[in-house]
Every structure is written in structure tokens, then in C-alpha cells.
Design a protein around this motif. Structure first.
Motif, short mmCIF file in Angstrom:
data_model
loop_
_atom_site.label_atom_id
_atom_site.label_comp_id
_atom_site.label_asym_id
_atom_site.label_seq_id
_atom_site.Cartn_x
_atom_site.Cartn_y
_atom_site.Cartn_z
N ALA A 130 5.26 4.81 -8.45
CA ALA A 130 6.24 5.76 -7.91
C ALA A 130 5.66 6.56 -6.75
O ALA A 130 6.33 6.80 -5.74
N GLU A 131 4.40 6.98 -6.88
CA GLU A 131 3.76 7.74 -5.81
C GLU A 131 3.64 6.91 -4.54
O GLU A 131 3.81 7.42 -3.43
N GLN A 132 3.37 5.62 -4.70
CA GLN A 132 3.25 4.77 -3.53
C GLN A 132 4.59 4.65 -2.78
O GLN A 132 4.62 4.65 -1.55
N MET A 133 5.69 4.56 -3.52
CA MET A 133 7.00 4.47 -2.86
C MET A 133 7.25 5.71 -2.00
O MET A 133 7.71 5.61 -0.86
N GLU A 154 14.72 0.72 1.85
CA GLU A 154 13.95 0.74 3.11
C GLU A 154 12.65 -0.06 3.02
O GLU A 154 11.99 -0.28 4.03
N LEU A 155 12.28 -0.47 1.82
CA LEU A 155 11.00 -1.14 1.62
C LEU A 155 11.19 -2.62 1.30
O LEU A 155 12.19 -3.02 0.72
N TRP A 272 5.79 -2.68 1.40
CA TRP A 272 5.60 -2.07 2.71
C TRP A 272 6.95 -1.70 3.28
O TRP A 272 8.00 -2.15 2.82
N HIS A 273 6.95 -0.85 4.31
CA HIS A 273 8.20 -0.42 4.93
C HIS A 273 8.78 -1.57 5.74
O HIS A 273 8.08 -2.21 6.53
N ALA A 274 10.06 -1.80 5.53
CA ALA A 274 10.71 -2.93 6.20
C ALA A 274 10.66 -2.80 7.72
O ALA A 274 10.65 -3.81 8.44
N ALA A 275 10.62 -1.57 8.22
CA ALA A 275 10.61 -1.35 9.67
C ALA A 275 9.20 -1.30 10.24
O ALA A 275 9.03 -1.05 11.44
#
Length: 292
Positions: A130-133, A154-155, A272-275
Motif C-alpha cells: 500500500a505504501e508503494q502505491m 494510473e499504475l 510503475w506509473h503508466a505515464a
């Protein structure tokens, strides 16, 4: 003041001759004269004394020369750094990870990655899923390694590891002498469990393994790290179900046995972030895939 003007100025300051300076710059003399005049107007001071016999730097020109060389060098270094970052030869990679990744090939992949990218600054932070998100969404991580695929829209995520759970037992436990252990044989044992707050997905998955065997475990202790789970078991504080990778932690006093008849898997995901446009993210994923 343009970098082009400063470059023309430094060459002329070295040559002290418009013709030679123009040849070095691969331009004709009139554009050089115009550029120097524009620079003097920008600075608000005469930089060269010109006569039919010689060209000399004025005190203002001498003062500008060293600064101009430093500015041009800094600009070149900035351009080189930007190009290296774009190519993945430099930059930074901020990684979050759950503790089990230490036994699932992440350290070995990072050694190879760092050898191939010595100028990249890699930072590691152990965080629960959860912290990583949260850190990924706030651009404080570039990539995370988590226990769940249930991620915000978004991820992006990718399954890295799927392996069986195994029974983790104290060395002196009666079941430690068995080659395999049925989950139902643990129903009367005190359990050390991964806490729900640290990883809701793993907590629920372990409870599901027990429920499939027809019982709800007696949870004596809940901890936030897999190594803490194994450590407590090794000291006789209970039993646990852990990912097969935890065999590699090699803590004395803990014994690992395959589970008979349990089909549920322990999973780890890259997130990872999709963007994200950080080219280092797919390169690290390639290193992890290369060891499969």
C-alpha cells in the motif's frame, strides 16, 4: 545573451584576430562582428579594443572571458547529462520493494543493472504494498515490487513471480520430520501471520489457504516483514505459511516443507506509473526477466 554569442566571444578572445576566429568558427567575418557587437550591447560594455593593427581584450572582456568559459562548459555538461538520462546511461532509479523480493532475484538483478549503468543512482526503500502505491502516485518512486496486482488505474503492473506457499516450522516441531505437510495438520497450531495493514492481499491469501483446509488459524502474532515471520517461527513462537522463496533466508532453527494439496500461489508484481517516461524502468524489468 546567447550561448552562441559567448562561444564566438571565447574564440575571438583566444585568437585576438577576427579572420582566424571566423575560420575556427566556420563562419564569415561579418556575422562574427555582428555577434560581438550584439554581445557588447547585451553586456553594456566594450569587450574588445579594435584597431587596424590589433584586437585586444578590454578589462571588461578579460573579466567576462573566464565566466564565459565556465558557462559554456556548464552548458555542455548539462546537455551531455540530459542526453545520457534520455538514453538511460545516467539518471536515477527510485525503487520500492517488499522484503520477499530480497529472496526473489532483485539483488542479483540490481547488481547486473548497476554494472551496465554505473552512472545511474539507484535508491532502495523497503515499503509494504500500500505504501508503494502512494509513493508511485506522488512520483516519489519510479518502480515498486509489491504483493498485489490490485493497483490504481494510473499504475501498470506485471506479474514477476508465482510460486507455492510452504509451511515454515520450528526445527523441533513434529511435522518438521515430514517430507510434506497438509495445511489441515496446522489447524491447532499458533500462527505467525503477515499483518493485514502491511499487506491486505497476502493476509487474505494465507487465511484463504487455511479456509480451504477447513479451519481459521489461531493468530498469535502479526508482523510487517517476511523475515520477522521466519525469525519468530525459528524461535519456536508458532508456525507460518510463507512464499517458497523464503527458504533462501537461511535462518537457523526454521524448517520449510512443501504443502500437500494447496493450489494457491504466492505472487509478486512489478508496479510503475503508466505515464512514466523513465527508460530505466523497462531496463530493470529486462534484468529481472533475464534470470528466469
Amino acid at each position: 545573451m546567447e550561448l552562441r554569442h559567448l562561444r564566438y566571444f571565447t574564440v575571438l578572445a583566444e585568437e585576438l584576430h577576427f579572420g582566424r576566429a571566423a575560420r575556427r568558427l566556420a563562419i564569415s567575418q561579418p556575422p562574427l562582428s555582428v555577434a560581438i557587437r550584439q554581445l557588447e550591447e547585451s553586456v553594456g560594455a566594450q569587450l574588445f579594443e579594435r584597431s587596424s593593427k590589433a584586437v585586444r581584450l578590454t578589462p571588461a572582456g578579460q573579466a567576462l572571458q573566464a565566466s564565459a568559459q565556465s558557462l559554456l562548459q556548464a552548458a555542455q555538461e548539462a546537455a551531455t547529462e540530459a542526453r545520457q538520462v534520455a538514453q538511460g546511461a545516467a539518471g536515477r532509479l527510485r525503487i520500492g520493494f517488499v522484503g520477499s523480493m530480497l529472496y526473489r532475484g532483485l539483488p542479483q538483478a540490481l547488481v547486473r543493472f548497476q554494472a551496465a549503468h554505473p552512472a545511474v543512482r539507484v535508491t532502495l526503500t523497503e515499503l509494504n504494498s500500500a505504501e508503494q502505491m502512494t509513493e508511485l502516485l506522488h512520483d516519489r518512486l519510479d518502480i515498486g515490487f509489491a504483493h498485489t496486482h490490485q493497483v490504481p488505474a494510473e499504475l501498470d503492473c506485471r506479474l514477476l513471480v508465482s510460486e507455492p506457499f510452504v509451511a515454515c516450522l520450528p526445527m523441533g516441531h513434529a511435522l518438521a520430520r515430514k517430507r510434506t505437510v497438509a495445511v489441515g495438520q496446522l489447524k491447532d497450531e499458533p500462527f505467525v501471520l503477515f499483518s493485514r495493514s502491511a499487506s491486505p492481499d497476502y493476509h487474505a491469501r494465507i487465511l484463504s489457504v487455511c479456509a480451504d483446509a477447513g479451519f481459521y488459524p489461531e493468530v498469535r502474532m502479526q508482523v510487517r516483514h517476511w523475515l520477522a515471520v521466519v525469525s519468530l517461527v525459528s524461535q519456536g513462537m508458532g508456525v507460518a505459511l510463507v512464499p517458497d522463496a523464503m527458504r533462501r533466508c537461511a535462518l537457523p532453527g526454521a524448517v520449510f516443507r512443501p504443502l500437500a494439496g494447496s493450489g494457491r500461489q504466492s505472487e509478486a508484481y512489478a508496479v510503475w506509473h503508466a505515464a512514466s517516461r523513465n527508460v530505466l524502468v523497462p531496463r530493470l524489468l529486462q534484468e529481472l526477466a533475464a534470470q528466469d
